[in-house]
Design a protein around this motif. Structure first.
Motif, PDB file in Angstrom:
ATOM      1  N   GLY A 260      -4.101 -45.728   4.322  1.00 41.44           N
ATOM      2  CA  GLY A 260      -3.560 -46.871   5.047  1.00 41.44           C
ATOM      3  C   GLY A 260      -4.422 -47.368   6.197  1.00 41.44           C
ATOM      4  O   GLY A 260      -4.033 -48.300   6.901  1.00 41.44           O
TER       5      GLY A 260
ATOM      6  N   ARG B 185      -6.072 -44.203  15.459  1.00 39.98           N
ATOM      7  CA  ARG B 185      -4.970 -44.060  14.519  1.00 39.98           C
ATOM      8  C   ARG B 185      -4.937 -42.686  13.871  1.00 39.98           C
ATOM      9  O   ARG B 185      -3.911 -42.272  13.330  1.00 39.98           O
ATOM     10  CB  ARG B 185      -5.050 -45.145  13.451  1.00 39.98           C
ATOM     11  CG  ARG B 185      -4.863 -46.549  14.023  1.00 39.98           C
ATOM     12  CD  ARG B 185      -4.570 -47.548  12.928  1.00 39.98           C
ATOM     13  NE  ARG B 185      -3.341 -47.218  12.213  1.00 39.98           N
ATOM     14  CZ  ARG B 185      -3.029 -47.690  11.021  1.00 39.98           C
ATOM     15  NH1 ARG B 185      -3.850 -48.526  10.389  1.00 39.98           N
ATOM     16  NH2 ARG B 185      -1.902 -47.346  10.440  1.00 39.98           N
TER      17      ARG B 185
ATOM     18  N   CYS C 160      -0.969 -43.359   7.166  1.00 37.40           N
ATOM     19  CA  CYS C 160      -0.807 -43.939   8.504  1.00 37.40           C
ATOM     20  C   CYS C 160       0.030 -45.201   8.412  1.00 37.40           C
ATOM     21  O   CYS C 160      -0.345 -46.145   7.702  1.00 37.40           O
ATOM     22  CB  CYS C 160      -2.169 -44.273   9.123  1.00 37.40           C
ATOM     23  SG  CYS C 160      -2.967 -42.875   9.886  1.00 37.40           S
ATOM     24  N   GLU C 161       1.141 -45.236   9.097  1.00 37.89           N
ATOM     25  CA  GLU C 161       1.934 -46.453   9.163  1.00 37.89           C
ATOM     26  C   GLU C 161       1.151 -47.527   9.915  1.00 37.89           C
ATOM     27  O   GLU C 161       0.229 -47.242  10.678  1.00 37.89           O
ATOM     28  CB  GLU C 161       3.256 -46.186   9.880  1.00 37.89           C
ATOM     29  CG  GLU C 161       4.125 -45.141   9.205  1.00 37.89           C
ATOM     30  CD  GLU C 161       4.640 -45.598   7.845  1.00 37.89           C
ATOM     31  OE1 GLU C 161       4.716 -46.832   7.631  1.00 37.89           O
ATOM     32  OE2 GLU C 161       4.946 -44.730   7.008  1.00 37.89           O
TER      33      GLU C 161
ATOM     34  N   SER D 101      -0.101 -49.728  12.607  1.00 33.78           N
ATOM     35  CA  SER D 101      -0.085 -49.466  14.044  1.00 33.78           C
ATOM     36  C   SER D 101       0.603 -50.581  14.801  1.00 33.78           C
ATOM     37  O   SER D 101       0.474 -51.754  14.466  1.00 33.78           O
ATOM     38  CB  SER D 101      -1.521 -49.313  14.556  1.00 33.78           C
ATOM     39  OG  SER D 101      -1.531 -49.170  15.950  1.00 33.78           O
ATOM     40  N   GLN D 102       1.344 -50.216  15.831  1.00 32.70           N
ATOM     41  CA  GLN D 102       2.000 -51.204  16.694  1.00 32.70           C
ATOM     42  C   GLN D 102       1.112 -51.578  17.884  1.00 32.70           C
ATOM     43  O   GLN D 102       1.554 -52.249  18.795  1.00 32.70           O
ATOM     44  CB  GLN D 102       3.326 -50.622  17.216  1.00 32.70           C
ATOM     45  CG  GLN D 102       4.308 -50.277  16.114  1.00 32.70           C
ATOM     46  CD  GLN D 102       4.651 -51.474  15.248  1.00 32.70           C
ATOM     47  OE1 GLN D 102       4.967 -52.540  15.778  1.00 32.70           O
ATOM     48  NE2 GLN D 102       4.587 -51.299  13.927  1.00 32.70           N
TER      49      GLN D 102
END
Length: 527
Positions: free
Chosen positions: A69, A122, A162-163, A165-166
């Motif tokens: 991701g 990340r 990995c979702e 990132s915000q």
């Protein structure tokens, strides 16, 4: 002599300019022209890893990171020593379009965490020796490279997903044009973050390769750590960009005891190190330097700290090769100046050579260029200079002015463009209005017979504001004493420069980069 980039592969030992445009294509030319040539020598068995094999491993890592991701422009940390895992992780992340931040594995866990959070990494790739030892605030993925004695290799890496990132940290200032984020030398979590683009990297490698005419016939031993610019650019990346070979010492760290065996094993033609390591090799040379059995060296390079001329002459006599002093900073993608190869120009002991692919000025306090021979601040401009610091606009504005990097170093240019460094502005000692360069006093002390190392620092004083202090390491068995050292100084220094306090000590503290740890010296000896 430089030859066209299209020259025949049969001229493999001749210098040809580097063609790389960044970390992504660092290996491509060699894989195309010399796929089975050795790129690395790894493990205690000194197994050869070819350029084709190295790129295959890097591509495997790139695919796995993309599958986890991560997207081009994302930042990832890389923690490890000078091992195959570090090299494969670096190049694999680069080929996935990621921005890599190498970190010193010896840093305390709290500092590693602070740097990863400040960057907004990340994920982080870990050498197996580090994995399980530290707990970090981002996903930590152990990376292992298994290399057989036959030279076959495989990657062991199982990244989680990995979702998206915000945001957070400085990573929002990065893009896929960036290759690296290097942290400036420092012992706290406040070290500045320097973003370097692929264009910065490529320009630096072109300059280093051209200065020393590196090519496929060259080989070296990785002495300096890869998590700093010296080892990363000069030893590792420049060697790979030019088709040479790098031996990675067992356990990924310099060992004076195995150094010359490593040099012979790889057929080294050169190496680069800080003065502290040169001093170690010189001190041990009587019993360890192999003499006629040593590989013939084209040159030896010194960078990252001042090298006194007495040591330089002794090293040249011992190793039978010219010792070339170079100068650079993290913010200039490492090298900015270097003494040339003897066939390309004069060697000027005490200087750090001429600009290499950049422009160098020495300016006064008003920003005006100083005449030849006049001391001022060294400024650097060119394609290797970073755009600024991440998440630190104020410091960027102070340090980067109209494309120029204000280095904070003091120096002077001679009529032929050779740069001599005289100290750091922030290190100057103010003794009753007299400005004293610690580096100058250290250079004099180092020339005293029997003195191995010296560190000069400011001692607080109620009358003069500051006085000059010195901590000196003497060579075992030489029997030199405090009064003899001070007498030597009085003959060669102005009266106000002679140390008011001089202590004989067993050893001096050094940073992970190999430079003198002035903060530690000040804390230990100044009170």
């Amino acid at each position: 002599m430089a030859v066209p980039a299209a020259a025949s592969v049969r001229d493999a030992n001749r210098y040809r300019p580097s063609e790389v445009t960044g970390l992504v294509d660092l290996l491509d030319r060699q894989v195309r022209e010399r796929p089975d040539a050795r790129a690395l020598v790894v493990t205690g068995e000194r197994v050869h890893l070819s350029y084709r094999g190295l790129r295959s491993l890097a591509d495997d890592v790139a695919a796995r990171l993309a599958g986890a991701g991560l997207r081009p422009g994302d930042a990832v940390g890389l923690i490890g020593a000078n091992t195959a895992e570090f090299v494969v992780g670096l190049l694999g992340a680069a080929r996935a379009g990621l921005v890599v931040a190498p970190l010193d594995p010896a840093l305390p866990e709290i500092q590693l965490s602070a740097r990863l959070l400040a960057l907004g990494a990340r994920a982080v790739l870990l050498d197996p020796a580090v994995a399980g030892v530290v707990a970090l605030p981002v996903p930590a993925w152990p990376l292992r490279v298994d290399v057989s004695r036959a030279g076959t290799a495989a990657v062991v890496l199982e990244p989680g997903f990995c979702e998206v990132s915000q945001g957070g940290g400085a990573a929002g200032e990065l893009s896929d044009r960036d290759a690296l984020v290097l942290f400036t030398a420092g012992t706290t979590d406040r070290a500045k973050m320097v973003p370097l683009t692929h264009a910065n990297v490529a320009a630096s490698l072109r300059n280093i390769c051209a200065t020393y005419e590196l090519g496929p016939g060259d080989a070296t031993v990785a002495v300096m750590p890869f998590f700093h610019g010296h080892g990363l650019f000069a030893a590792l990346l420049a060697s790979l960009a030019s088709g040479g070979c790098v031996l990675l010492p067992e356990r990924g760290r310099f060992s004076a005891g195995t150094f010359w065996d490593d040099m012979r094993a790889v057929g080294a033609t050169w190496f680069t190190a800080v003065p502290a390591i040169h001093e170690i090799l010189l001190d041990r040379s009587e019993r360890e330097y192999p003499g006629p059995q040593a590989p013939p060296l084209k040159f030896v390079r010194s960078c990252s700290a001042p090298l006194n001329t007495a040591t330089q002459r002794a090293l040249e006599r011992t190793f039978g090769a010219p010792l070339l002093s170079a100068y650079g900073m993290t913010e200039s993608s490492h090298q900015a100046t270097s003494e040339p190869l003897p066939q390309r120009g004069a060697l000027r002991q005490g200087s750090v050579g001429r600009p290499t692919g950049v422009e160098v000025r020495v300016v006064d306090r008003g920003g005006r260029s100083c005449p030849a021979g006049v001391e001022g601040e060294v400024w650097v401009q060119g394609p290797t200079v970073a755009r600024g610091y991440l998440a630190d606009g104020d410091e960027s504005a102070r340090t980067f002015v109209d494309g120029w990097l204000r280095t904070g170093d003091l120096g002077a240019l001679d009529e032929d463009g050779y740069l001599s460094l005289t100290g750091r502005i922030k290190n100057l000692i103010n003794r009753g209005g007299e400005k004293i360069s610690p580096e100058h006093v250290e250079d004099i002390l180092a020339g005293c017979p029997g003195v191995a190392e010296a560190a000069v620092f400011a001692v607080p004083d109620g009358v003069y504001g500051q006085r000059v202090g010195a901590a000196v390491v003497v060579r075992e068995g030489d029997g030199v004493g405090r009064e003899e050292i001070l007498r030597y100084c009085r003959d060669r220094l102005a009266a106000f420069e002679v140390p008011d306090r001089l202590e004989l000590v067993a050893a001096l503290p050094y940073t992970a980069k190999g430079g003198l740890d002035r903060k530690a010296v000040q804390a230990r000896y100044a009170p």
